[in-house]
Design an enzyme around this catalytic site. Structure first.
Site, PDB file in Angstrom:
ATOM      1  N   ASP A 299     -57.067  14.470 -26.128  1.00  0.00           N
ATOM      2  CA  ASP A 299     -58.400  14.452 -26.327  1.00  0.00           C
ATOM      3  C   ASP A 299     -59.152  13.436 -25.463  1.00  0.00           C
ATOM      4  O   ASP A 299     -58.481  12.640 -24.920  1.00  0.00           O
ATOM      5  CB  ASP A 299     -58.603  14.088 -27.961  1.00  0.00           C
TER       6      ASP A 299
ATOM      7  N   ASN B  32     -54.622  10.187 -41.809  1.00  0.00           N
ATOM      8  CA  ASN B  32     -55.319  11.303 -42.833  1.00  0.00           C
ATOM      9  C   ASN B  32     -54.903  12.520 -42.295  1.00  0.00           C
ATOM     10  O   ASN B  32     -55.350  13.628 -42.703  1.00  0.00           O
ATOM     11  CB  ASN B  32     -56.903  11.363 -42.467  1.00  0.00           C
TER      12      ASN B  32
ATOM     13  N   HIS C  73     -54.615  13.848 -39.122  1.00  0.00           N
ATOM     14  CA  HIS C  73     -55.137  14.480 -38.037  1.00  0.00           C
ATOM     15  C   HIS C  73     -54.069  14.437 -37.055  1.00  0.00           C
ATOM     16  O   HIS C  73     -53.021  13.341 -36.665  1.00  0.00           O
ATOM     17  CB  HIS C  73     -56.536  13.811 -37.454  1.00  0.00           C
TER      18      HIS C  73
ATOM     19  N   GLU D  79     -59.488  16.707 -37.582  1.00  0.00           N
ATOM     20  CA  GLU D  79     -59.533  16.113 -38.526  1.00  0.00           C
ATOM     21  C   GLU D  79     -59.348  16.944 -39.915  1.00  0.00           C
ATOM     22  O   GLU D  79     -59.453  18.220 -39.590  1.00  0.00           O
ATOM     23  CB  GLU D  79     -61.153  15.731 -38.766  1.00  0.00           C
TER      24      GLU D  79
HETATM   25  C1  GLP Z   1     -56.163   8.758 -32.566  1.00  0.00           C
HETATM   26  C2  GLP Z   1     -55.694   9.714 -31.520  1.00  0.00           C
HETATM   27  C3  GLP Z   1     -54.410  10.518 -31.954  1.00  0.00           C
HETATM   28  C4  GLP Z   1     -53.694   9.484 -32.486  1.00  0.00           C
HETATM   29  C5  GLP Z   1     -53.943   9.096 -33.728  1.00  0.00           C
HETATM   30  C6  GLP Z   1     -53.043   7.914 -34.120  1.00  0.00           C
HETATM   31  O1  GLP Z   1     -57.457   8.822 -33.180  1.00  0.00           O
HETATM   32  N1  GLP Z   1     -56.776  10.589 -31.224  1.00  0.00           N
HETATM   33  O2  GLP Z   1     -54.214  11.386 -30.928  1.00  0.00           O
HETATM   34  O3  GLP Z   1     -52.447  10.283 -32.553  1.00  0.00           O
HETATM   35  O4  GLP Z   1     -55.201   8.787 -33.762  1.00  0.00           O
HETATM   36  O5  GLP Z   1     -53.000   6.801 -33.576  1.00  0.00           O
HETATM   37  P1  GLP Z   1     -52.229   5.607 -33.382  1.00  0.00           P
HETATM   38  O6  GLP Z   1     -51.159   5.898 -32.682  1.00  0.00           O
HETATM   39  O7  GLP Z   1     -52.985   4.678 -32.687  1.00  0.00           O
HETATM   40  O8  GLP Z   1     -51.937   5.143 -34.924  1.00  0.00           O
END
Ligand code: GLP
Length: 244
Positions: free
Chosen positions: A67, A136, A138, A143
């Protein structure tokens, strides 16, 4: 899902690095799907170390990122392109023309989404997709409520995601409200998936993943229907699932 329990973040990162290096060695012209966020940072650090110790080369590796924020240029320190370059690409021998992060400033974002899909297909599909998980549920930026049949698409970020990611920006107003993300079907089409989960902040999501139903309200739940998923999870992220 093959669930590997580890003590802490460091152990998760080391196990994940060994996993990825093994796949780079055993798959011909490996195609990796990569993720950003705090979770895989330790994995990337350890991969760099293994590269420096001549244990792995990226010469034949192709990568696709999950992404990118809409509106952030490659050289914006908050863009995922910048993150990947800083945390991994510039430290290893990867050919930058084999790297694809969605372009969040493309004039035609719909076309950019199609291009990401086309490029993945042309590379023969993703061999191993690395994933983190949002609080959440995702995956990528898919989402809750995203159709399981989604391909790479433009998404409106949840308020909870904007808040969670605000820690990287000067103020919450600077957090982009949209992103380009591989879809859930895109992720599920990967031949193998490696999900990394660490820390108490993910304990609720981990419990829902392990004990809940498969539902579009909790995007990561679809992973239970993939036949080659490895989850590396630490003790802190298992507290709720294991009732501790
Ligand atoms: C972000 C990314 C995801 C990631 C998630 C968790 O928004 N788009 O690819 O896995 O949220 O992030 P973190 O590893 O900082 O908890």
């Amino acid at each position: 899902m093959n669930v590997i329990k580890v003590k802490n973040y460091d152990e998760m990162s080391e196990k994940a690095a060994e996993f990825i290096v093994d796949r780079i060695h055993t798959i011909e012209n490996p195609v990796l799907g990569l993720a950003t966020g705090s979770t895989p940072e330790g994995l990337y650090q350890r991969i760099i170390k293994k590269y420096e110790q001549n244990e792995v080369s990226f010469k034949d590796v192709t990568t696709f990122n999950l992404d990118e924020y809409v509106g952030l240029e490659k050289n914006d320190p908050n863009s995922y392109y910048y993150f990947m370059n800083e945390k991994l690409f510039r430290h290893v021998d990867i050919e930058m023309d084999r790297v694809r992060v969605p372009n969040g400033v493309a004039e035609d974002l719909e076309n950019e989404c199609r291009e990401h899909e086309r490029a993945i297909e042309q590379a023969g599909g993703v061999d191993v997709q690395v994933l983190g998980i949002g609080g959440n549920g995702h995956i990528g930026f898919n989402e809750p409520g995203t159709p399981f049949s989604s391909k790479t698409h433009v998404v409106d970020l949840d308020q909870s995601t904007i808040q969670a990611n605000a820690r990287f920006f000067k103020s919450i107003d600077e957090v982009p409200t949209q992103a380009v993300s591989m879809g859930i079907e895109t992720i599920m089409n990967s031949k193998e998936i490696l999900l990394l989960v660490s820390g108490e902040a993910k304990a609720d999501a981990m419990a829902k993943l392990l004990n809940g139903e498969v539902s579009e309200d909790f995007p990561a739940s679809i992973l239970k229907q993939h036949d080659n998923v490895t989850v590396i999870v630490d003790e802190a992220a298992l507290t709720i699932a294991e009732g501790k």
